[in-house]
Design an enzyme around this catalytic site. Structure first.
Site, mmCIF file in Angstrom:
data_model
loop_
_atom_site.group_PDB
_atom_site.id
_atom_site.type_symbol
_atom_site.label_atom_id
_atom_site.label_comp_id
_atom_site.label_asym_id
_atom_site.label_seq_id
_atom_site.Cartn_x
_atom_site.Cartn_y
_atom_site.Cartn_z
ATOM 1 N N SER A 114 -0.687 6.859 12.165
ATOM 2 C CA SER A 114 0.168 7.464 13.191
ATOM 3 C C SER A 114 -0.702 8.078 14.301
ATOM 4 O O SER A 114 -1.911 8.268 14.138
ATOM 5 C CB SER A 114 1.036 8.554 12.552
ATOM 6 O OG SER A 114 0.200 9.610 12.119
ATOM 7 N N TYR A 162 0.830 -1.198 0.000
ATOM 8 C CA TYR A 162 0.000 0.000 0.000
ATOM 9 C C TYR A 162 0.874 1.261 0.000
ATOM 10 O O TYR A 162 0.834 2.055 -0.932
ATOM 11 C CB TYR A 162 -0.897 0.036 1.249
ATOM 12 C CG TYR A 162 -2.097 -0.880 1.247
ATOM 13 C CD1 TYR A 162 -2.243 -1.913 0.324
ATOM 14 C CD2 TYR A 162 -3.101 -0.727 2.202
ATOM 15 C CE1 TYR A 162 -3.343 -2.759 0.363
ATOM 16 C CE2 TYR A 162 -4.210 -1.563 2.239
ATOM 17 C CZ TYR A 162 -4.324 -2.573 1.326
ATOM 18 O OH TYR A 162 -5.413 -3.386 1.377
ATOM 19 N N SER A 200 6.392 -4.667 4.949
ATOM 20 C CA SER A 200 6.810 -5.650 5.961
ATOM 21 C C SER A 200 6.839 -7.039 5.339
ATOM 22 O O SER A 200 5.902 -7.442 4.653
ATOM 23 C CB SER A 200 5.830 -5.677 7.136
ATOM 24 O OG SER A 200 5.690 -4.403 7.677
ATOM 25 N N GLU A 252 -9.880 -11.054 12.578
ATOM 26 C CA GLU A 252 -8.832 -11.156 13.594
ATOM 27 C C GLU A 252 -8.879 -9.949 14.527
ATOM 28 O O GLU A 252 -8.026 -9.803 15.383
ATOM 29 C CB GLU A 252 -7.451 -11.215 12.921
ATOM 30 C CG GLU A 252 -7.284 -12.341 11.938
ATOM 31 C CD GLU A 252 -7.030 -13.690 12.614
ATOM 32 O OE1 GLU A 252 -6.175 -13.749 13.495
ATOM 33 O OE2 GLU A 252 -7.696 -14.660 12.248
ATOM 34 N N GLU A 267 -0.874 11.085 15.278
ATOM 35 C CA GLU A 267 -1.521 12.340 14.853
ATOM 36 C C GLU A 267 -2.803 12.032 14.075
ATOM 37 O O GLU A 267 -3.832 12.700 14.253
ATOM 38 C CB GLU A 267 -0.575 13.173 13.975
ATOM 39 C CG GLU A 267 0.599 13.787 14.716
ATOM 40 C CD GLU A 267 1.708 12.790 15.058
ATOM 41 O OE1 GLU A 267 1.697 11.676 14.494
ATOM 42 O OE2 GLU A 267 2.562 13.110 15.892
#
Ligand SMILES: Cc1cc2nc3c(=O)[nH]c(=O)nc-3n(C[C@H](O)[C@H](O)[C@H](O)COP(=O)(O)OP(=O)(O)OC[C@H]3O[C@@H](n4cnc5c(N)ncnc54)[C@H](O)[C@@H]3O)c2cc1C
Length: 404
Positions: A376, A120, A153, A236, A378
């Site tokens: 995040s 993404y 990842s 999940e 913010e």
């Protein structure tokens, strides 16, 4: 909030504990062993538990999933692998995939025969994911993909990737995005691991140059990628809510033991009044996290959606983890910074499949990630401000709040 386990839950917990005692490997040395453990969990009925039965899952309740994760954390069980496959890609295929896609991909995710990553984020499209520029051009029987992803990842291990790419540059930016399953093992895909502050290279950059995606590997309709990416996939969800607290609590116990042993000005650090206050504050915060987890689980058990409330939980636990690890560093001194040769009494007994090597140093560095991934801090505050507190909206209405 329901603070009690049912008799059924208590019996299930006992069953899981016994199974782990009989089946859990003490140590995992390499990826093959981790895959074997992953498969064992699946065959035992403890992986992908929330998936529907017809696709290899157990149709399990959120509480059952949470109990399994919690017992694994309690026992210090190694983490399975293919977490993005099981947690994000599989559920996306279950909800939006064709029957052929379900037959082709789902089982191999659960058995870890095929590893997955999530394609993404891009260098200029993280929080503002809709700004992504990777293009997928329709070539009749296939798409040709060109562009770059980042922070992927597990990219170096992945056989397949769940890809968001722009298929129509002429329409509003979030309307021109489509979703695909892309083969990572092809000449047009160049995966370059990035060295992280922790020393490991779990993240990758992925460069796609005329990479090919077959038409049959498009998920949903053209231009529907944004909606697919937004689907909150519940299978999940909440599964790790309790486990996270159990892991923190066992780390906390490790820290207390270290504070008893280590000395400052000739006395155990634990005798220091200020340190005791700080430790007490962290324990109180941990209890707040526990009740937050139980509240989320109660909602999920009732079939309710935490919605924007999920941002409260995420903001709260990720900021807590940073505070906790900062205090650990303060108490442990050099033992909190060593990555090798750490005496057993100053080590951690955790295995998160991202190679934390049982050191506080790794856990401290990794704690910085939580306030970035999956939106995040913010961005979570924006969501809380706008959707819970009803404050005026930010002007960039199509901001997403991040991935993973
Ligand atoms: C551990 C980890 C694993 C990840 N795994 C994956 C993965 O597998 N696949 C994948 O695609 N991505 C992955 N990501 C990427 C992750 O989704 C992005 O890092 C995240 O969305 C933030 O985007 P960014 O890094 O581009 O930062 P930016 O969006 O550039 O943000 C930079 C800073 O600006 C702030 N900011 C940005 N927009 C706003 C705003 N509107 N209001 C206020 N502040 C704002 C942010 O909070 C941040 O502090 C992973 C990230 C981490 C840390």
């Amino acid at each position: 909030m329901d603070l009690n386990y049912t008799a059924e839950d208590v019996a299930f917990r006992k069953q899981v504990r016994t199974w782990l005692e009989q089946n859990m490997p003490r140590q995992i040395q390499n990826l093959d062993e981790r895959k074997a453990w992953h498969r064992k969990l699946y065959e035992g009925g403890y992986l992908g538990m929330g998936w529907p039965r017809e696709y290899g899952g157990q149709g399990a309740r959120p509480m059952e999933q949470a109990i399994v994760a919690d017992e694994m954390a309690r026992a210090g069980a190694p983490a399975p692998t293919n977490s993005l496959g099981v947690g994000i890609v599989g559920p996306t295929i279950v909800v939006h995939g064709t029957d052929a896609q379900k037959r082709r991909y789902l089982r191999k995710i659960l058995t870890a025969e095929e590893m997955w990553c999530q394609l993404y984020s891009e260098p200029n499209a993280g929080s503002d994911l809709a700004a992504l520029r990777t293009a997928a051009e329709d070539k009749g029987d296939h798409f040709l993909v060109n562009g770059q992803k980042i922070w992927t990842s597990g990219g170096a291990l992945a056989d397949w990737g769940l890809l968001l790419a722009r298929t129509d540059p002429a329409v509003a930016k979030h309307k021109g995005i489509s979703c695909f399953l892309m083969n990572m093992r092809q000449p047009g895909v160049d995966v370059r691991p990035l060295k992280q502050i922790t020393g490991s290279s779990e993240f990758c950059e992925v460069f796609m140059t005329n990479a090919r995606v077959e038409k049959e590997n498009q998920i949903g309709r053209l231009g529907e990628g944004w909606g697919i990416a937004q689907t909150t996939l519940g299978y999940e969800r909440g599964g790790r809510a309790l486990a996270r607290i159990t892991t923190y609590a066992s780390q906390y116990k490790n820290l207390l033991n270290a504070a008893r042993r280590l000395k400052r000005n000739g006395r155990p650090i634990l005798d220091d009044a200020v340190t005791r206050q700080k430790l007490g504050r962290i324990w109180a915060d941990l209890e707040v996290e526990r009740y937050g987890a139980l509240r989320t689980l109660t909602m999920l058990e009732r079939g309710e959606h935490p919605g924007a409330g999920g941002s409260l939980t995420k903001l709260s636990y990720s900021e807590f983890e940073k505070r906790f690890m900062e205090l650990a560093e303060e108490i442990l001194g050099p033992y909190g910074q060593l990555t090798e040769g750490v005496p057993a009494e100053y080590r951690l007994e955790v295995d998160t499949a991202v190679g934390d090597h049982g050191t506080w140093a790794y856990a401290f560095l990794w704690s910085r990630a939580g306030t970035i991934y999956a939106g995040s801090s913010e961005i979570q505050k924006n969501v809380i401000g706008e959707r819970i507190l009803g404050l005026p909206k930010e002007s960039r209405a199509d901001r997403v709040g991040g991935t993973r």
